[in-house]
Design a protein around this motif. Sequence first.
Motif, PDB file in Angstrom:
ATOM      1  N   PRO A  69       0.825  -1.211   0.000  1.00  0.00           N
ATOM      2  CA  PRO A  69       0.000   0.000   0.000  1.00  0.00           C
ATOM      3  C   PRO A  69       0.853   1.252   0.000  1.00  0.00           C
ATOM      4  CG  PRO A  69       0.002  -1.019   2.173  1.00  0.00           C
ATOM      5  CD  PRO A  69       0.690  -1.969   1.249  1.00  0.00           C
ATOM      6  N   GLU A  95      -5.344  -0.243   8.146  1.00  0.00           N
ATOM      7  CA  GLU A  95      -4.243   0.529   8.723  1.00  0.00           C
ATOM      8  C   GLU A  95      -3.890   1.721   7.836  1.00  0.00           C
ATOM      9  OE1 GLU A  95       0.397  -0.053  10.231  1.00  0.00           O
ATOM     10  OE2 GLU A  95      -0.783  -1.786   9.583  1.00  0.00           O
ATOM     11  N   THR A  96      -3.782   1.482   6.527  1.00  0.00           N
ATOM     12  CA  THR A  96      -3.457   2.576   5.601  1.00  0.00           C
ATOM     13  C   THR A  96      -4.566   3.616   5.593  1.00  0.00           C
ATOM     14  OG1 THR A  96      -2.137   1.110   4.207  1.00  0.00           O
ATOM     15  CG2 THR A  96      -2.958   3.128   3.189  1.00  0.00           C
ATOM     16  N   THR A 129      -4.332   5.803   8.632  1.00  0.00           N
ATOM     17  CA  THR A 129      -3.230   6.752   8.485  1.00  0.00           C
ATOM     18  C   THR A 129      -3.643   7.909   7.580  1.00  0.00           C
ATOM     19  OG1 THR A 129      -1.614   4.975   8.775  1.00  0.00           O
ATOM     20  CG2 THR A 129      -0.825   7.023   7.788  1.00  0.00           C
ATOM     21  N   PHE A 145      -6.891   0.011   0.428  1.00  0.00           N
ATOM     22  CA  PHE A 145      -5.552  -0.455   0.783  1.00  0.00           C
ATOM     23  C   PHE A 145      -5.498  -1.102   2.164  1.00  0.00           C
ATOM     24  CE2 PHE A 145      -4.719   3.271  -2.052  1.00  0.00           C
ATOM     25  CZ  PHE A 145      -4.225   2.555  -3.126  1.00  0.00           C
ATOM     26  N   SER A 166       2.206   4.974   1.110  1.00  0.00           N
ATOM     27  CA  SER A 166       2.422   5.551   2.440  1.00  0.00           C
ATOM     28  C   SER A 166       1.766   6.919   2.526  1.00  0.00           C
ATOM     29  CB  SER A 166       3.922   5.676   2.713  1.00  0.00           C
ATOM     30  OG  SER A 166       4.152   6.390   3.914  1.00  0.00           O
ATOM     31  N   TYR A 167       0.928   7.096   3.552  1.00  0.00           N
ATOM     32  CA  TYR A 167       0.213   8.356   3.742  1.00  0.00           C
ATOM     33  C   TYR A 167       0.742   9.169   4.918  1.00  0.00           C
ATOM     34  CZ  TYR A 167      -3.522   7.453   0.370  1.00  0.00           C
ATOM     35  OH  TYR A 167      -4.234   7.256  -0.792  1.00  0.00           O
TER      36      TYR A 167
END
Length: 300
Positions: A179, A254-255, A258, A251, A181-182
């Motif tokens: 996924p 967790e993603t 975020t 995604f 990254s945010y």
Amino acid sequence: MSDRWIEVADRVWARRLEELDQTLGLVVGDDCCLVIDTGISAEAGFAFATAIRELTDLPWQVAYTHDHFDHWFGTSAFGESSVWAVADGAHYVRFGDEQRRKWVAKYRLDGREEEARQMGASRLVPPNCRVQGAVGLNLGGRTVVLRQVGPAHSDNDMVVEVPDAGVLFAGDLLEQGAPPSYSSAFPIEWPQAVEHLLGWKPPVVVPGHGEPGDYWWARAQVRDLAEVARLCAEAAQGFLTEDEAAEHGPFGPETMRTAIARWKELTPPAPEPLPQPEPDRTPPAPVVIYDFDYQIDMRP
């Protein structure tokens, strides 16, 4: 997976690394070559430079796709050269020192003392050539375009377009196999930026992590990025709870969490309501209505 080259077009290569599943790049012209990102440490950069010398002995220039540590901590291995980036050198030095402290500590906590030592000993090389908008870079018989994008994955994303080969090096704007990254991203603006970027329909798209893909793979990921933006907006408007948005993000939870947290960080709080003046309680003045009774003599 061991480190390996993938030739994605004529004299255009992607270097696949085992560490962080990262993908670096190399574009070769007649007079010089362009190195796209350099890895997580001076040792990683030296290994990359050595691999490049197996393909070409031309002088090189370096391009940073953005300021995250894994994309530029290896540049000291390339000696004196032009280094292109969107953000300026002062930003890279300041942010690089912050990242190095964080990641050295993380590697040590993970029991990876040698990687921590290598990163801690790496000399950081800030960019010395600024990209604002777009820059056409002549490599000799081949021009590449360094293009500022965003804000999107970061506030200083840059891509490398190789028009004659139909290749786009997208940095971490796109990722394959993991996924996106945010943590320092701009969730609402990100899909719009990449949608615009894909307007020339590059046949080959090289992500910052994972295997190279094609235009249609990239379009599919843009749709997922747009769905993240939509879910953030719906959670903000109260149409969904944050838990509902997280559970239905493309995604994974967790993603998505975020992305929501980052969106909230970027969104300024609603302004406090202005104090209202006390209402005027003075009774209104009486209204007087005059009634006139008159006649008009119309006789001649």
